[in-house]
Design a protein around this motif. Structure first.
Motif, PDB file in Angstrom:
ATOM      1  N   GLU A  70      50.451  31.152  21.142  1.00 53.84           N
ATOM      2  CA  GLU A  70      49.628  30.109  20.528  1.00 53.84           C
ATOM      3  C   GLU A  70      48.139  30.361  20.771  1.00 53.84           C
ATOM      4  N   LYS A  71      47.807  30.824  21.973  1.00 54.43           N
ATOM      5  CA  LYS A  71      46.403  31.130  22.264  1.00 54.43           C
ATOM      6  C   LYS A  71      45.936  32.306  21.417  1.00 54.43           C
ATOM      7  N   ALA A  73      47.057  33.309  18.495  1.00 54.27           N
ATOM      8  CA  ALA A  73      46.907  32.879  17.105  1.00 54.27           C
ATOM      9  C   ALA A  73      45.648  32.047  16.918  1.00 54.27           C
ATOM     10  N   SER A  74      45.364  31.160  17.871  1.00 54.62           N
ATOM     11  CA  SER A  74      44.169  30.320  17.790  1.00 54.62           C
ATOM     12  C   SER A  74      42.898  31.158  17.802  1.00 54.62           C
ATOM     13  N   HIS A 141      44.480  31.027   8.611  1.00 55.07           N
ATOM     14  CA  HIS A 141      45.750  30.743   9.279  1.00 55.07           C
ATOM     15  C   HIS A 141      46.396  32.032   9.769  1.00 55.07           C
ATOM     16  N   THR A 143      49.886  33.059  11.614  1.00 55.76           N
ATOM     17  CA  THR A 143      51.193  32.550  12.012  1.00 55.76           C
ATOM     18  C   THR A 143      51.525  32.960  13.440  1.00 55.76           C
ATOM     19  N   VAL A 144      51.975  31.992  14.227  1.00 56.57           N
ATOM     20  CA  VAL A 144      52.339  32.256  15.620  1.00 56.57           C
ATOM     21  C   VAL A 144      53.670  32.994  15.672  1.00 56.57           C
TER      22      VAL A 144
END
Length: 279
Positions: A70-71, A73-74, A141, A143-144
């Motif tokens: 998640e990090k 991807a962010s 965007h 994707t994770v």
């Protein structure tokens, strides 16, 4: 897009809406250089700076460990890297740190990622355009996703000592591998993992920083008795240069070389792990 692209190719593709360029320069503290400051002083037009040290698991005491998906991807979204992007990674570091980001992007689900052959040094030597300052990017965007088949941890490396299912190749210099040179990290023993082989990552490059031809890279793996038709895991000092060997193998068609993320900074620090010295 090929895995390795030339400066001519990149110059011709610049401006395409799906192309993203990453500066993945990383320096060790002893090098006394600031990668972000050098990026802001001069970089390839349109490039964004990927901070390897920050885009990591900062709660882990080991250096530059993989971050949670998640990090990652962010951070990619904030850099304007998204699904469908063609990504070209370069660096201006003796560590050839572009390979680390190439590996991370593949692990976290990017589909078209290349390394710029010769990096920023070649780009500058050819007198090509550069720009300065901080780029303004639009969030996209990303994707994770995480493909853990491309990463190994200490437990898996310990189990591999028993099974010998995977060949282990170490990207550190010969002196560090044999233990003739002390490890630069306090509390880390010199030497290497039992059964591992040594291909110093620097051996994959020509003097101008470009990758050697595939036949010469293949000869390096052959000389180290690494059979690329069988499973391979790469290791190094702290997970930064092992991806160079993974990338070199990918140039030969083997795209599934895993990387031991903790590498020697983890293995050599644990007193119960077996360590071998000598060639």
């Amino acid at each position: 897009m090929n895995l390795l692209v030339s400066t001519d190719w990149l110059a011709a593709e610049m401006g395409k809406t799906d192309l993203r360029i990453i500066d993945a320069t990383l320096f060790l503290p002893a090098m006394a250089r600031n990668a972000r400051a050098e990026f802001e002083a001069a970089h390839i037009p349109g490039a964004v700076f990927f901070d390897i040290e920050e885009v990591s698991d900062t709660s882990n005491p080991l250096p530059s460990m993989l971050p949670p998906a998640e990090k990652f991807a962010s951070r990619c979204q904030a850099l304007g890297l998204g699904d469908g992007s063609r990504i070209v990674v370069y660096d201006n570091s003796p560590l050839r740190s572009a390979a680390r980001v190439w590996w991370m992007l593949n692990l976290f689900g990017a589909h078209e990622v290349a390394i710029l052959d010769g990096g920023f040094g070649k780009w500058q030597a050819e007198g090509r355009a550069v720009e300065s300052g901080k780029p303004i990017v639009r969030h996209r965007h990303f994707t994770v996703w995480a493909d853990k088949a491309l990463v190994r941890d200490m437990g898996q490396m310990t189990e591999n000592l028993r099974t010998k299912a995977e060949q282990v190749v170490d990207a550190r210099g010969a002196g560090r591998f044999t233990g003739a040179e002390p490890d630069p990290r306090p509390g880390v023993r010199p030497g290497h993992m039992p059964g591992s082989r040594n291909i110093p990552y620097s051996a994959l490059f020509n003097e101008d920083g470009t990758y050697k031809p595939p036949a010469e890279i293949k000869a390096l793996f052959d000389a180290a008795n690494i059979d690329l038709s069988k499973p391979v895991t790469a290791t190094c000092g702290s997970g930064i240069t092992a991806p160079v060997l993974a990338f070199g193998a990918a140039l030969l068609g083997k795209t599934n070389v895993a990387v031991y993320d903790g590498s020697w900074s983890e293995w050599g620090a644990h007193p119960h792990n077996p360590v071998v010295t000598g060639a």
